[in-house]
Scaffold this motif. Structure first.
Motif, short mmCIF file in Angstrom:
data_model
loop_
_atom_site.label_atom_id
_atom_site.label_comp_id
_atom_site.label_asym_id
_atom_site.label_seq_id
_atom_site.Cartn_x
_atom_site.Cartn_y
_atom_site.Cartn_z
N SER A 1 -39.23 91.84 -122.21
CA SER A 1 -39.35 91.18 -120.96
C SER A 1 -39.40 92.05 -119.90
O SER A 1 -39.60 93.34 -119.89
CB SER A 1 -38.84 90.01 -120.66
N ASP A 2 -39.12 91.73 -118.75
CA ASP A 2 -38.82 92.67 -117.79
C ASP A 2 -37.71 93.77 -118.05
O ASP A 2 -37.10 93.66 -119.04
CB ASP A 2 -38.03 92.01 -116.53
N GLN A 3 -37.96 94.84 -117.29
CA GLN A 3 -36.90 96.03 -117.53
C GLN A 3 -36.36 96.43 -116.26
O GLN A 3 -37.20 96.60 -115.03
CB GLN A 3 -37.62 97.33 -118.20
N GLY A 4 -35.10 96.41 -115.87
CA GLY A 4 -34.59 96.71 -114.66
C GLY A 4 -33.06 96.99 -114.99
O GLY A 4 -32.36 97.14 -116.05
N ALA A 5 -32.47 97.34 -113.99
CA ALA A 5 -30.83 97.55 -113.97
C ALA A 5 -30.21 96.57 -114.37
O ALA A 5 -30.49 95.24 -113.98
CB ALA A 5 -30.70 98.20 -112.57
N GLY A 6 -28.98 96.77 -114.63
CA GLY A 6 -28.25 95.43 -115.14
C GLY A 6 -26.84 96.16 -115.76
O GLY A 6 -26.84 97.09 -116.55
N TYR A 7 -25.81 95.54 -115.37
CA TYR A 7 -24.49 95.87 -115.99
C TYR A 7 -23.73 94.59 -116.59
O TYR A 7 -23.81 93.35 -116.33
CB TYR A 7 -23.51 96.22 -114.92
N PHE A 8 -23.57 94.78 -118.06
CA PHE A 8 -22.99 93.76 -118.84
C PHE A 8 -22.05 93.93 -119.78
O PHE A 8 -21.54 95.19 -119.73
CB PHE A 8 -24.28 93.37 -119.63
N THR A 9 -21.28 92.92 -120.06
CA THR A 9 -20.14 93.16 -121.00
C THR A 9 -20.80 93.57 -122.40
O THR A 9 -21.78 93.32 -122.83
CB THR A 9 -19.13 91.82 -120.98
N SER A 10 -19.74 93.98 -123.28
CA SER A 10 -19.87 94.15 -124.78
C SER A 10 -20.12 92.90 -125.44
O SER A 10 -21.18 92.83 -125.95
CB SER A 10 -18.91 95.15 -125.36
N ASN A 11 -19.24 92.15 -125.24
CA ASN A 11 -19.42 90.92 -126.03
C ASN A 11 -20.52 89.90 -125.02
O ASN A 11 -20.23 89.83 -124.14
CB ASN A 11 -17.95 90.19 -126.08
N PRO A 12 -20.98 89.08 -126.14
CA PRO A 12 -21.83 88.08 -125.37
C PRO A 12 -20.89 87.01 -124.45
O PRO A 12 -19.76 86.63 -124.97
CB PRO A 12 -22.32 87.38 -126.73
N ASP A 13 -21.38 86.39 -123.46
CA ASP A 13 -20.60 85.62 -122.77
C ASP A 13 -20.66 84.18 -123.43
O ASP A 13 -19.72 83.60 -123.17
CB ASP A 13 -21.27 85.34 -121.17
N PHE A 14 -22.11 83.86 -124.07
CA PHE A 14 -22.08 82.62 -124.70
C PHE A 14 -22.78 83.07 -126.05
O PHE A 14 -23.84 83.76 -126.09
CB PHE A 14 -22.88 81.82 -123.83
N ARG A 15 -22.54 82.11 -127.15
CA ARG A 15 -23.44 82.03 -128.42
C ARG A 15 -23.78 80.47 -128.49
O ARG A 15 -22.75 79.76 -128.64
CB ARG A 15 -22.50 82.54 -129.36
N PHE A 16 -25.21 80.59 -128.59
CA PHE A 16 -25.49 79.07 -128.75
C PHE A 16 -26.16 79.01 -130.32
O PHE A 16 -26.85 79.65 -130.51
CB PHE A 16 -26.47 78.68 -127.79
N PHE A 17 -25.75 77.77 -130.83
CA PHE A 17 -26.53 77.73 -132.01
C PHE A 17 -27.45 76.44 -131.81
O PHE A 17 -26.85 75.18 -131.66
CB PHE A 17 -25.45 77.51 -133.31
N ILE A 18 -28.53 76.67 -131.73
CA ILE A 18 -29.57 75.72 -131.32
C ILE A 18 -30.74 75.06 -132.35
O ILE A 18 -31.18 75.98 -132.76
CB ILE A 18 -30.57 75.98 -129.96
N SER A 19 -30.55 73.94 -132.70
CA SER A 19 -31.22 73.35 -133.80
C SER A 19 -32.48 72.58 -132.95
O SER A 19 -32.54 72.40 -131.73
CB SER A 19 -30.63 72.50 -134.55
#
Length: 158
Positions: A65-83
């Motif tokens: 999708s888009d490409q732009g600047a951003g700073y993120f943590t190494s670990n995901p903030d959330f993990r969703f298992f969605i059925s």
């Protein structure tokens, strides 16, 4: 001996650099099991937006999708298992007190990024054909600052 020590430090440094990027294999700060039906009513969770890893220094993360600047943590903030997602579109958005950014890794191993599509400098990603399974989410910021934010998920019939 110095050469062995130098090689060990070089190898450790390279391994450390590889860890300094968003990585779906790492443990998420929070995990949830949900269904597409449950998400017909929007669900939200509070998070501190931000991180120390500049996204474009991370090889292997090429958003669809888009490409732009951003700073993120190494670990995901959330993990969703969605059925039961196959008959829905999934909307993932952030409401924050700063210029937040959103990074998602889906069950199909696709990366998605957004910065401002939710308005007010907040991100929004619409997955039009999501598949059931694991979805990892990082809530970062455009400029590396940290702020309070709220992640929202909601499904809509296709």
């Amino acid at each position: 001996m110095k050469r062995i020590l130098a090689m060990a430090l070089l190898a450790f440094g390279a391994a450390g650099a590889a860890q300094a990027c968003p990585d779906w294999r790492l443990e998420a700060a929070a995990s949830y099991n949900l269904s597409g039906d449950q998400l017909r009513k929007a669900q939200g969770a509070d998070v501190i937006a931000g991180g120390e890893n500049y996204i474009w220094n991370c090889r292997g993360i090429n958003p669809q999708s888009d490409q732009g600047a951003g700073y993120f943590t190494s670990n995901p903030d959330f993990r969703f298992f969605i059925s039961d997602l196959e008959r829905y579109q999934l909307v993932v958005s952030v409401i924050s007190q700063c210029d937040s950014a959103l990074l998602i890794n889906t069950q199909s191993a696709s990366w998605y990024y957004d910065d401002d599509d939710n308005g007010n400098l907040d991100p929004r990603i619409v997955l039009t054909r999501p598949i059931s399974g694991q979805i990892d989410v990082w809530v970062g910021t455009y400029d590396g600052e940290y702020c309070d934010a709220r992640l929202m998920l909601e499904t809509f019939p296709r």
